[in-house]
Enzyme design. Structure first.
Site, PDB file in Angstrom:
ATOM      1  CD1 TRP A  20      22.562  18.324  55.320  1.00  0.00           C
ATOM      2  CD2 TRP A  20      22.983  18.362  57.511  1.00  0.00           C
ATOM      3  NE1 TRP A  20      23.666  17.526  55.534  1.00  0.00           N
ATOM      4  CE2 TRP A  20      23.941  17.523  56.879  1.00  0.00           C
ATOM      5  CE3 TRP A  20      23.061  18.539  58.887  1.00  0.00           C
ATOM      6  CZ2 TRP A  20      24.950  16.869  57.583  1.00  0.00           C
ATOM      7  CZ3 TRP A  20      24.065  17.896  59.581  1.00  0.00           C
ATOM      8  CH2 TRP A  20      25.004  17.068  58.937  1.00  0.00           C
ATOM      9  CG  ASN A  23      14.779  22.145  69.612  1.00  0.00           C
ATOM     10  OD1 ASN A  23      14.828  21.657  70.736  1.00  0.00           O
ATOM     11  ND2 ASN A  23      15.104  21.447  68.529  1.00  0.00           N
ATOM     12  CE1 TYR A  35      22.927  21.053  53.251  1.00  0.00           C
ATOM     13  CE2 TYR A  35      20.986  22.311  53.862  1.00  0.00           C
ATOM     14  CZ  TYR A  35      22.345  22.079  53.964  1.00  0.00           C
ATOM     15  OH  TYR A  35      23.119  22.877  54.777  1.00  0.00           O
ATOM     16  CD  GLN A  81      16.168  11.649  60.039  1.00  0.00           C
ATOM     17  OE1 GLN A  81      16.480  12.819  60.070  1.00  0.00           O
ATOM     18  NE2 GLN A  81      16.532  10.802  60.982  1.00  0.00           N
TER      19      GLN A  81
END
Length: 327
Positions: free
Chosen positions: A21, A295, A54, A27
């Site tokens: 996203w 994660n 996006y 970024q």
């Protein structure tokens, strides 16, 4: 990596899916984005989620290039349609037939694939008859361009109406993609029961509360350099959370629970959403490969009832569960 069925379908998805996203095309530079996708593949993630909006289509293009050369049958590629991505013409948004069919063809090109595993209505469109929307989706399915249909941030009554039409049209409607985390539980009272009734699962975004549940944002202190809160494309989503010192303080009190469970704060947060049996997959994003590698360790973690109770006690007063705030 463990896998779950998406709704009452035959589609298996990785418990942890990779989403781009805010990161790809915005970024992080493409080289870093490619490294993150490679890390996701290396740790067993097979499910990749994006959307045409996006980074104004750039995220789809980056993901398409990153996955080029991979065995297509071994991947589940998801994207979405709703928001405008072109010059802002009168038909360049929403869930009308023209926009859906044109957007699907454009996404296929950017993703460098012949079909989309899951094509999702990014929001509900009250301006277009639901019959028109689902007929367009049905035509994409019958053309072989889309395998399954999903939605994102739909309310319970919208999900029920969509499920009824999907049954009539014999369209495999199998998922909803809402925001869901320890602190944002608006889907629990109404959306989850409606989804269970309709035979669809949740693919949840922001399981770590847009980064807040990692514990890296401290009350009264500036956000760490390079964090989502410092990036223009994501800061507006997190700003209201960072202004809540009570929330940031309570999140720090989760640290002993994570340590006792042998988990990082992020792993605890991702594992928490996966305890909900209606959640098929938790979407993680990353700006560094190490974040993916960390994660993904939340897959397969079982949190006992006492741990879940302690989390609720720590976060009491800052949990948002009002169903009217969803969608």
């Amino acid at each position: 990596m463990e896998f779950r069925r998406l709704g009452r379908s035959g589609l298996n998805v990785s418990e942890i899916s990779y989403g781009n996203w805010i990161t790809h095309g915005s970024q992080v530079e493409e080289e870093q984005a490619q490294a993150c996708v490679k890390a996701a593949l290396d740790v067993g993630i097979t499910t990749f989620d994006t959307a045409d909006v996006y980074a104004n289509t750039r995220a789809e293009s980056v993901l398409g290039r990153a996955l080029a050369g991979q065995r297509r049958e071994s991947l589940e590629i998801f994207t979405k349609v709703f928001w405008p991505t072109g010059p802002g013409g009168p038909n360049d948004k929403g869930l009308g037939r023209k926009h859906i069919l044109e957007s699907a063809n454009a996404s296929l090109g950017r993703l460098q694939t012949d079909y989309i595993d899951l094509y999702q209505a990014h929001r509900f469109d009250p301006t277009v008859p639901l019959e028109e929307t689902f007929l367009a989706f049905a035509d994409l399915v019958r053309a072989g361009k889309v395998l399954y249909i999903g939605v994102s941030e739909w309310k319970a009554d919208q999900i029920r109406a969509g499920a009824e039409l999907a049954r009539e049209l014999k369209v495999p409607f199998i998922s909803n993609q809402p925001q869901y985390s320890m602190i944002w539980r608006v889907i629990e009272p109404e959306v989850v029961p409606a989804s269970e009734e309709a035979g669809i699962s949740q693919i949840v975004w922001s399981p770590i509360g847009q980064g807040v549940l990692t514990g890296k944002y401290l009350p009264g202190q500036a956000p760490p350099a390079g964090s989502r809160a410092t990036d223009a494309s994501g800061s507006n989503f997190i700003s209201r959370l960072l202004g809540n010192d009570e929330l940031l303080t309570k999140v720090q009190n989760l640290r002993p629970i994570a340590e006792e469970a042998g988990l990082s704060m992020a792993q605890l947060a991702v594992a928490w959403v996966l305890q909900n049996p209606n959640v098929a997959s938790a979407i993680i994003g990353a700006t560094r490969p190490e974040q993916v590698q960390e994660n993904v360790k939340a897959s397969g973690v079982k949190l006992d009832a006492e741990v879940l109770k302690r989390i609720d006690e720590v976060l009491a007063g800052v949990i948002v569960d009002d169903p009217s705030l969803g969608g």
